[in-house]
Design a protein around this motif. Structure first.
Motif, short mmCIF file in Angstrom:
data_model
loop_
_atom_site.label_atom_id
_atom_site.label_comp_id
_atom_site.label_asym_id
_atom_site.label_seq_id
_atom_site.Cartn_x
_atom_site.Cartn_y
_atom_site.Cartn_z
N UNK A 98 0.83 -1.20 0.00
CA UNK A 98 0.00 0.00 0.00
C UNK A 98 0.87 1.25 0.00
N UNK A 99 1.89 1.24 0.83
CA UNK A 99 2.77 2.40 0.93
C UNK A 99 3.49 2.65 -0.39
N UNK A 100 4.00 1.57 -1.01
CA UNK A 100 4.67 1.70 -2.30
C UNK A 100 3.73 2.26 -3.35
N UNK A 101 2.47 1.81 -3.32
CA UNK A 101 1.48 2.29 -4.29
C UNK A 101 1.21 3.78 -4.12
N UNK B 131 10.96 2.58 -5.92
CA UNK B 131 9.97 1.57 -5.52
C UNK B 131 9.20 0.96 -6.69
N UNK B 132 9.43 1.48 -7.88
CA UNK B 132 8.70 0.99 -9.05
C UNK B 132 8.92 -0.51 -9.24
N UNK B 133 7.83 -1.28 -9.20
CA UNK B 133 7.89 -2.71 -9.49
C UNK B 133 8.46 -3.59 -8.41
N UNK B 134 8.78 -3.03 -7.23
CA UNK B 134 9.40 -3.84 -6.18
C UNK B 134 8.38 -4.66 -5.37
N UNK B 135 7.12 -4.22 -5.35
CA UNK B 135 6.11 -4.93 -4.56
C UNK B 135 4.91 -5.28 -5.44
N UNK B 136 5.13 -6.08 -6.50
CA UNK B 136 4.03 -6.43 -7.41
C UNK B 136 2.92 -7.18 -6.70
#
Length: 207
Positions: A96-99, A131-136
């Motif tokens: 959620x935070x990454x988003x 953070x792009x793409x790190x938490x798919x």
């Protein structure tokens, strides 16, 4: 450096737990989602990060690498310390935070206690590309309470006072903390204070 602990859970507090390894009890601070997964008396493995300062050494614990890696990335932001990183992981999951950060949603990030407009903008500026793409898929894999399915909550006055104190320690105003705790306690009954804390954080994070 202490990278992980594997042993019996001796005690669990609202902001910390103790795990005994080879006769030594290690106390570590952790966000509510991590503490909620621990069971006193069971053998558990917890990932850790040791933060060393001139006059203090503090161990932080996480049940998965997503939370620990997000903690590391957050504390790399200028002016953002471990306490604020734990507060961020108390309100949002790593996904959620990454988003929120990658979408530039600084307004939602400001729901984290202690994070104002300047810090929220700085988090977006310094972490958006990293953070792009790190938490798919992580943002969709919310805990039940984050999706609105809040587990049963204890309504005992002792538990509510404990949770209010913990929320104030995280940086929430006492009036807001008490209102959130009273609301979730009135709606549910039967769970431990750690679950009550998570539910109150979920409620506060949506405001």
């Amino acid at each position: 450096m202490i990278d992980s602990l594997n042993g019996e859970v001796i005690s669990i507090g609202l902001d910390h737990a103790v795990i005994e390894c080879a006769g030594v009890g290690y106390r570590f601070l952790a966000p509510p989602p991590t503490l909620a997964r621990l069971v006193r008396g069971e053998t558990t493995r917890v990932l850790t990060t040791l933060v060393v300062r001139e006059d203090d050494m503090t161990l932080y614990g996480f049940t998965d690498d997503d939370a620990r890696s997000m903690f590391h990335r957050l504390t790399a932001v200028s002016g953002l310390g471990p306490k604020l990183a734990i507060a961020a992981l108390s309100v949002f999951t790593p996904g959620e935070l990454a988003a929120h950060i990658t979408s530039g949603d600084a307004k939602t990030i400001q729901s984290i206690p202690g994070v104002g407009k300047k810090m929220a903008d700085r988090m977006v500026l310094e972490l958006k590309d990293k953070l792009q793409g790190l938490y798919p898929g992580a943002a969709q894999s919310e805990a039940p309470e984050a999706a609105g399915e809040v587990p049963p909550i204890s309504g005992s006055s002792f538990a509510t006072e404990q949770v209010v104190e913990a929320l104030v320690g995280l940086g929430f105003p006492e009036k807001s903390a008490r209102a959130a705790v009273d609301a979730v306690a009135a709606e549910n009954d039967g769970a431990e204070s750690s679950v009550l804390l998570r539910a109150a954080l979920n409620r506060l994070g949506k405001k």
